[in-house]
Structure formats: structure tokens, C-alpha cells
Design a protein around this motif. Sequence first.
Motif, PDB file in Angstrom:
ATOM      1  N   SER A  61       1.785  -6.853   2.952  1.00  0.00           N
ATOM      2  CA  SER A  61       1.980  -6.558   1.540  1.00  0.00           C
ATOM      3  C   SER A  61       0.994  -5.505   1.054  1.00  0.00           C
ATOM      4  CB  SER A  61       1.814  -7.844   0.720  1.00  0.00           C
ATOM      5  OG  SER A  61       0.566  -8.447   0.986  1.00  0.00           O
ATOM      6  N   LYS A  62       1.229  -5.039  -0.162  1.00  0.00           N
ATOM      7  CA  LYS A  62       0.326  -4.094  -0.821  1.00  0.00           C
ATOM      8  C   LYS A  62      -0.109  -4.670  -2.158  1.00  0.00           C
ATOM      9  CE  LYS A  62       2.282   0.168   1.131  1.00  0.00           C
ATOM     10  NZ  LYS A  62       2.877   1.487   0.803  1.00  0.00           N
ATOM     11  N   ARG A  63      -1.330  -4.353  -2.546  1.00  0.00           N
ATOM     12  CA  ARG A  63      -1.822  -4.822  -3.828  1.00  0.00           C
ATOM     13  C   ARG A  63      -0.905  -4.316  -4.945  1.00  0.00           C
ATOM     14  NH1 ARG A  63      -6.871  -3.347  -7.637  1.00  0.00           N
ATOM     15  NH2 ARG A  63      -6.954  -5.310  -8.773  1.00  0.00           N
ATOM     16  N   SER A  64      -0.592  -5.194  -5.875  1.00  0.00           N
ATOM     17  CA  SER A  64       0.317  -4.867  -6.971  1.00  0.00           C
ATOM     18  C   SER A  64      -0.232  -5.469  -8.255  1.00  0.00           C
ATOM     19  CB  SER A  64       1.710  -5.427  -6.690  1.00  0.00           C
ATOM     20  OG  SER A  64       2.180  -5.013  -5.410  1.00  0.00           O
ATOM     21  N   VAL A  65      -0.331  -4.640  -9.301  1.00  0.00           N
ATOM     22  CA  VAL A  65      -0.945  -5.083 -10.555  1.00  0.00           C
ATOM     23  C   VAL A  65      -0.031  -4.722 -11.726  1.00  0.00           C
ATOM     24  CG1 VAL A  65      -2.963  -4.949 -12.067  1.00  0.00           C
ATOM     25  CG2 VAL A  65      -3.250  -4.749  -9.578  1.00  0.00           C
TER      26      VAL A  65
END
Length: 339
Positions: free
Chosen positions: A240-244
Motif C-alpha cells: 500500500s501507499k500512505r493516503s491522507v
Amino acid sequence: MNRPYNEEEAAVPKANAERAENPDVEDAEESAEGTMSWTVAEEQAGERIDKFVTDAIGNPSISRSQVQEWIRAGHITVASGNVKPNARVAAGDEIVVVFPEPESLEALPEDIPLEIVFEDADIIVINKPRGMVVHPAYGHSSGTVVNALLHHCKDLSGINGVMRPGIVHRIDKDTSGLLMAAKNDLAHASLAAQLKEHSVNRRYLALVYGNVPHDRGTIDAPIGRDKYDRKMFAVTDKNSKRSVTHFDVIERFGDYTLVGLRLETGRTHQIRVHMKYIGHPLVGDPMYGGRSGRTLGMDGQALHAGELGFVHPRTGERHDFEAALPEDMEHALHMLRNR
């Protein structure tokens, strides 16, 4: 995963994202890139690679026979090596697809009406209707924003190539609202840099199920492919990738809430995935909402890119735009206010 909040600001902390933060320049609510890759999970071990890739891409227009052709041509590899269509994948295998160039080497102009909010020699801002794809991709070779822009503008930046001329950022096919495009490379480079620096104002409006209990909040949770359905995305700590996403409550209706949302990162289906994760999916979202919005008269998902602001690349002046809600979303709010 737990979803703790505090009173002042609801915060969903990241779930041990395995990759460092690298915010996308684009609103990656569509997934149509030149390369895709996946890591085979244990429960997928033993599948034929042609079936695995077809399911993982999740595009009905890309058949299993098409994937088999790509495998034979060397466009699909495992650990940088070629394979055969009947090869079986193993847990931990890294599958990489490098899409071949489309048969059509350029998008063609089409006389499609556009709602133009702003236009000058450098930039055009449009209000995209729900249901319109931003640029040509597999399964959507015509009828896109790019086809319409090529007919209207004639001149678009070439930084993103012949299939995505002028496109600086994207919004999902089923999301309505403001979208900017660059008419030359100078404008494109400036707008892309502003997106990367998070200085572009992009605010979405969404009608969600349930009563969001806090006035504002931040969802910091990594997004990757859903291990149970490769066509979807989910909050996960695997690949996954960081998501904000930042949100604030605009109006409450008891069993529904109108929220404003700002993206800090731009992942595929980010708003839809994050709102489902905190228990408040979008009204009318066919993939993540679980229910139709037809009881409120919605003809699709209730997500609208309502605000867009940036610094003009040539003049240095600040430009801020707003787009009214689509008619069916406005009607749904009217129903909720007057029921």
C-alpha cells in the motif's frame, strides 16, 4: 483496524504503511497507467498467470485472450523474466505488466460540449459531468475530456504525451466537478509543481451515509488493492501507499451527512475508500457504498469536486473557482432538508 478519534479532530492513524510517502501529482481516482504490478498473496498461489492478471486489472474491456497475447509478447513478466500464459503463480511473485502502446497513437478531436469555467492562453478549467472519463485509456478510446479539449482548444501541453495532452490531474469518471488542463508546457510544469507542493486548493463535497460524529477529522490510512477483489481498493498494510484525507462536516441530516474533503495524497478511489473505512460510505457509490442512491433521486455517486484554486503560471495571480453541485445531488439535499 481501530478508528480512534479525539474530540477536537477525528484522526484515523495510518496502519503501518510499508512504503514511504510519495504523494501523487494526480487525483488518481482512475487507474490507467502504463505499468501495473502486484505481489501474489498466499491464497492466490497456484492460479494461472493469465487469469491472475485479467482479474487484477479488472477492466471488462481487457479479455483473458488479450492478456495471453501480452504474455507471449513479453509485456507481462515475473521477477523480470518471461513466462507462458499457462504458468502458475507462486506466493510472493512480483507480477509486472507494461502495457503496449494503444493501436491509436493519438487521441482524436471530438465535438463534445464542455462547461467552461475559465479559459485563457495558458489554462482551461471545466466543470466535468459525472460519467465522463478524463483521458483515453483501455476501454475508453473516445468520448473523453481530452477528445473534447482537442476539438475546443487545438493547443494543449505535450508533457503527458499524445493520449493525455494537457492533463495535469484527474478525477474519477463517476465524480463531477472542476478540472484544470494546461495549454502549454510552461503552464503544465507550474500547475504540476503546485499540486506536488499541495498549494492547489482542491475541495470535494460528498453526501455520506450515517451521522459523522466529529466536526472535522483526518484519515491517515494506507491504500492498496483489496485482497478479496482485485478490482477494488482498501485500507491495508500490504503493498500500500500512505493516503491522507482531511474532512469537515458541513451539514447533518441524522442518517446522512454532507462533508467537505481535501486530499493530501491522490490515490485511486481515495475518498471512497477512506469514507467507507470510517463507516460512512458515499451515497450512490456502486463499489464502496453498498446501497443505491435512488431513494434520494441520485443518478450516481454523491461526490463533486466543488472548489479549485491555484496560482496562474504566467501572471502569478491567485485564481479560485467554485462549481455548483450537480442537479440530482442538490435535489437529494433538498429532500433531506425538507423531509
